[in-house]
Design an enzyme around this catalytic site. Structure first.
Site, mmCIF file in Angstrom:
data_model
loop_
_atom_site.group_PDB
_atom_site.id
_atom_site.type_symbol
_atom_site.label_atom_id
_atom_site.label_comp_id
_atom_site.label_asym_id
_atom_site.label_seq_id
_atom_site.Cartn_x
_atom_site.Cartn_y
_atom_site.Cartn_z
ATOM 1 N N TYR A 195 0.833 -1.265 0.179
ATOM 2 C CA TYR A 195 0.062 0.082 -0.096
ATOM 3 C C TYR A 195 1.017 1.377 -0.047
ATOM 4 C CZ TYR A 195 -4.026 -2.821 0.204
ATOM 5 O OH TYR A 195 -5.122 -3.811 -0.293
ATOM 6 N N ARG B 103 1.415 1.916 -3.492
ATOM 7 C CA ARG B 103 0.467 2.441 -4.322
ATOM 8 C C ARG B 103 0.234 3.813 -3.913
ATOM 9 N NH1 ARG B 103 -4.212 -1.794 -3.604
ATOM 10 N NH2 ARG B 103 -5.327 -0.546 -4.678
ATOM 11 N N HIS C 149 -14.484 1.131 -0.510
ATOM 12 C CA HIS C 149 -13.527 0.097 -0.042
ATOM 13 C C HIS C 149 -12.314 0.961 0.632
ATOM 14 C CE1 HIS C 149 -14.821 -2.902 -3.176
ATOM 15 N NE2 HIS C 149 -15.556 -2.808 -2.230
ATOM 16 N N SER D 242 -15.037 -4.929 -13.011
ATOM 17 C CA SER D 242 -15.495 -6.283 -13.406
ATOM 18 C C SER D 242 -16.408 -6.888 -12.842
ATOM 19 C CB SER D 242 -14.006 -6.975 -13.199
ATOM 20 O OG SER D 242 -13.866 -7.204 -11.857
HETATM 21 C C1 BV8 Z 1 -17.720 -8.031 2.853
HETATM 22 C C2 BV8 Z 1 -8.791 -3.818 -1.379
HETATM 23 C C3 BV8 Z 1 -19.029 -8.768 4.602
HETATM 24 C C4 BV8 Z 1 -8.669 -2.221 -1.707
HETATM 25 C C5 BV8 Z 1 -10.587 -4.763 -2.270
HETATM 26 C C6 BV8 Z 1 -21.841 -11.730 -1.339
HETATM 27 C C7 BV8 Z 1 -22.169 -10.721 -0.368
HETATM 28 C C8 BV8 Z 1 -21.180 -10.135 0.369
HETATM 29 C C9 BV8 Z 1 -19.779 -10.490 0.519
HETATM 30 C C10 BV8 Z 1 -19.193 -11.407 -0.371
HETATM 31 C C11 BV8 Z 1 -20.291 -12.104 -1.498
HETATM 32 N N1 BV8 Z 1 -19.840 -12.993 -1.895
HETATM 33 C C12 BV8 Z 1 -18.293 -13.085 -1.475
HETATM 34 C C13 BV8 Z 1 -18.162 -12.070 -0.696
HETATM 35 C C14 BV8 Z 1 -16.758 -11.943 0.016
HETATM 36 C C15 BV8 Z 1 -16.062 -11.026 -0.771
HETATM 37 C C16 BV8 Z 1 -15.863 -10.995 -2.124
HETATM 38 O O1 BV8 Z 1 -16.526 -10.325 -3.143
HETATM 39 N N2 BV8 Z 1 -15.201 -12.106 -2.881
HETATM 40 C C17 BV8 Z 1 -15.057 -12.076 -4.280
HETATM 41 C C18 BV8 Z 1 -13.643 -12.507 -4.812
HETATM 42 C C19 BV8 Z 1 -16.208 -13.250 -4.773
HETATM 43 N N3 BV8 Z 1 -16.459 -9.625 -0.605
HETATM 44 C C20 BV8 Z 1 -15.773 -8.891 0.754
HETATM 45 O O2 BV8 Z 1 -14.949 -9.427 1.334
HETATM 46 C C21 BV8 Z 1 -16.130 -7.649 1.075
HETATM 47 N N4 BV8 Z 1 -16.485 -7.571 2.244
HETATM 48 O O3 BV8 Z 1 -18.166 -8.902 2.019
HETATM 49 O O4 BV8 Z 1 -17.985 -7.974 3.997
HETATM 50 C C22 BV8 Z 1 -20.456 -8.305 3.995
HETATM 51 C C23 BV8 Z 1 -21.344 -9.581 3.801
HETATM 52 C C24 BV8 Z 1 -22.681 -9.207 3.577
HETATM 53 C C25 BV8 Z 1 -22.986 -7.918 3.074
HETATM 54 C C26 BV8 Z 1 -22.254 -6.923 3.039
HETATM 55 C C27 BV8 Z 1 -20.703 -7.175 3.657
HETATM 56 C C28 BV8 Z 1 -15.119 -6.683 0.796
HETATM 57 C C29 BV8 Z 1 -14.720 -6.267 -0.640
HETATM 58 C C30 BV8 Z 1 -13.506 -5.323 -0.597
HETATM 59 C C31 BV8 Z 1 -12.225 -5.975 -1.079
HETATM 60 N N5 BV8 Z 1 -11.384 -4.982 -1.345
HETATM 61 N N6 BV8 Z 1 -9.379 -4.415 -2.395
HETATM 62 C C32 BV8 Z 1 -7.469 -2.184 -2.627
HETATM 63 O O5 BV8 Z 1 -6.516 -2.893 -2.252
HETATM 64 O O6 BV8 Z 1 -7.740 -1.410 -3.396
HETATM 65 S S1 BV8 Z 1 -11.617 -5.692 -3.603
HETATM 66 C C33 BV8 Z 1 -10.612 -4.847 -5.358
HETATM 67 O O7 BV8 Z 1 -11.354 -5.210 -6.044
HETATM 68 C C34 BV8 Z 1 -10.519 -3.359 -5.232
HETATM 69 O O8 BV8 Z 1 -11.100 -2.641 -4.092
HETATM 70 C C35 BV8 Z 1 -11.443 -3.049 -6.343
HETATM 71 O O9 BV8 Z 1 -12.239 -1.958 -6.016
HETATM 72 C C36 BV8 Z 1 -12.556 -4.229 -6.274
HETATM 73 C C37 BV8 Z 1 -12.965 -4.529 -7.661
HETATM 74 O O10 BV8 Z 1 -12.242 -4.525 -8.889
HETATM 75 P P1 BV8 Z 1 -12.567 -3.596 -9.972
HETATM 76 O O11 BV8 Z 1 -12.607 -2.070 -9.620
HETATM 77 O O12 BV8 Z 1 -13.825 -3.948 -10.732
HETATM 78 O O13 BV8 Z 1 -11.286 -3.786 -11.029
HETATM 79 P P2 BV8 Z 1 -10.977 -4.925 -11.989
HETATM 80 O O14 BV8 Z 1 -9.484 -4.919 -12.130
HETATM 81 O O15 BV8 Z 1 -11.379 -6.231 -11.345
HETATM 82 O O16 BV8 Z 1 -11.718 -4.662 -13.213
HETATM 83 C C38 BV8 Z 1 -11.263 -3.424 -13.944
HETATM 84 C C39 BV8 Z 1 -12.285 -3.289 -14.807
HETATM 85 O O17 BV8 Z 1 -12.052 -2.031 -15.811
HETATM 86 C C40 BV8 Z 1 -12.310 -4.511 -16.116
HETATM 87 O O18 BV8 Z 1 -13.840 -4.734 -16.340
HETATM 88 C C41 BV8 Z 1 -11.796 -3.835 -17.322
HETATM 89 O O19 BV8 Z 1 -12.616 -4.417 -18.497
HETATM 90 C C42 BV8 Z 1 -12.431 -2.333 -17.147
HETATM 91 N N7 BV8 Z 1 -11.015 -1.447 -17.741
HETATM 92 C C43 BV8 Z 1 -9.895 -1.695 -17.737
HETATM 93 N N8 BV8 Z 1 -9.616 -0.369 -18.600
HETATM 94 C C44 BV8 Z 1 -10.441 0.482 -18.853
HETATM 95 C C45 BV8 Z 1 -11.757 -0.200 -18.289
HETATM 96 N N9 BV8 Z 1 -13.108 0.229 -18.507
HETATM 97 C C46 BV8 Z 1 -12.967 1.341 -19.167
HETATM 98 N N10 BV8 Z 1 -11.984 2.198 -19.601
HETATM 99 C C47 BV8 Z 1 -10.696 1.666 -19.510
HETATM 100 N N11 BV8 Z 1 -9.627 2.068 -20.098
#
Ligand code: BV8
Length: 244
Positions: free
Chosen positions: A52, A55, A105, A173
């Site tokens: 971090y 970043r 987040h 995503s």
């Molecule tokens: C939680 C840390 C309890 C910060 C991150 C169902 C309900 C609730 C929770 C869950 C559930 N199922 C599973 C869970 C648990 C988990 C989860 O989701 N796991 C996943 C892997 C399945 N979720 C959690 O643990 C969350 N907390 O659930 O608490 C709870 C329970 C019930 C109800 C409420 C709460 C906590 C999640 C936060 C995790 N922290 N990061 C950091 O380091 O930055 S996550 C990480 O991924 C980042 O924070 C980021 O924001 C997040 C999502 O990623 P994206 O932003 O989408 O980025 P990515 O690279 O994936 O995609 C980029 C996109 O941009 C692509 O689509 C690409 O095509 C596009 N792109 C690229 N270039 C361009 C573009 N688009 C346009 N123009 C461009 N030029």
């Protein structure tokens, strides 16, 4: 017209901030469970702090792009009818002028004291375990929501999503919950849902409208359409008012 916009790493990609899951993404060099979970921090705090710190330092060399600026213009036109929810921890929306903003987040430029809960603004490294400005204990971590931790602002976000007329997901995503569930929630309450992304994501509930292309092109065009529609409807309301 009430609008909720959800942004992800893709909106900052053209500013030079790496995304997570694209080819050269952040997770490329790190396994998520090694840097973005409380367990990782307990197991190896220095690796997580360095991840971090790097970043946070990199923020000094990036600038908002036209997509961030377009959303700030949209807030100028819609005011309280717009809520911007970001999964991003960078400060590019703020630097572009957005104010009605929820960092669900967390934020790179804020620390969190594990001892007293203070969340001071923080732009320096944390690797040297500086004391908390509020309580003096050396227990500062990045104020970033890790997997398994509760995101910020969920009640406010869910209320806005349920009550909005338009929901747009920009540069995300749809891999992380609960953020990834908001488009389906908005659709269930009758909102028009729009995805702006380089490539369409395979969301569980398909978006009503998908605009593909780089955010710096698609977001200004989309925002300008909404601004024109909002000013047209305001114009009609005023002329109706004058006719009465
Ligand atoms: C939680 C840390 C309890 C910060 C991150 C169902 C309900 C609730 C929770 C869950 C559930 N199922 C599973 C869970 C648990 C988990 C989860 O989701 N796991 C996943 C892997 C399945 N979720 C959690 O643990 C969350 N907390 O659930 O608490 C709870 C329970 C019930 C109800 C409420 C709460 C906590 C999640 C936060 C995790 N922290 N990061 C950091 O380091 O930055 S996550 C990480 O991924 C980042 O924070 C980021 O924001 C997040 C999502 O990623 P994206 O932003 O989408 O980025 P990515 O690279 O994936 O995609 C980029 C996109 O941009 C692509 O689509 C690409 O095509 C596009 N792109 C690229 N270039 C361009 C573009 N688009 C346009 N123009 C461009 N030029």
């Amino acid at each position: 017209m009430r609008v909720v916009v959800l942004t992800g790493a893709g909106i900052s990609a053209e500013s030079g901030v790496p995304t997570f899951r694209d080819a050269d993404g952040l997770w490329e060099g790190h396994a998520v469970e090694d840097v973005a979970t409380p367990e990782a921090f307990d197991r190896d705090p220095d690796t997580v702090q360095r991840f971090y710190d790097a970043r946070r330092r990199a923020l000094a060399s990036v600038e908002p792009n036209p997509a961030h600026r377009a959303l700030a213009r949209l807030e100028g036109a819609l005011g309280d009818d717009l809520l911007l929810v970001t999964q991003n921890v960078d400060d590019l929306h703020e630097r572009a002028g957005s104010q009605r903003l929820v960092h669900m987040h967390g934020e790179l430029l804020r620390a969190l004291c594990a001892s007293c809960g203070a969340q001071p603004m923080w732009d320096a490294d944390l690797i040297d375990a500086p004391p908390c400005p509020a309580c003096g204990v050396t227990a500062l971590r990045p104020d970033v929501v890790w997997f398994g931790e509760m995101p910020y602002g969920l009640d406010r976000i869910e209320q806005a999503v349920i009550g909005c007329d338009v929901f747009a997901a920009i540069g995300t995503s749809g891999a992380v919950y609960p953020a990834a569930g908001y488009s389906a929630l908005a659709a269930a309450f009758g909102a028009h849902t729009v995805e702006l992304n380089l490539v369409p994501t395979d969301a569980l509930t398909p978006f009503d409208e998908v605009r593909t292309g780089p955010a710096s092109i698609t977001v200004p065009a989309w925002a300008d359409e909404l601004i024109a529609a909002a000013s047209a409807s305001t114009g009609r309301a005023e002329s109706d008012g004058m006719e009465r």
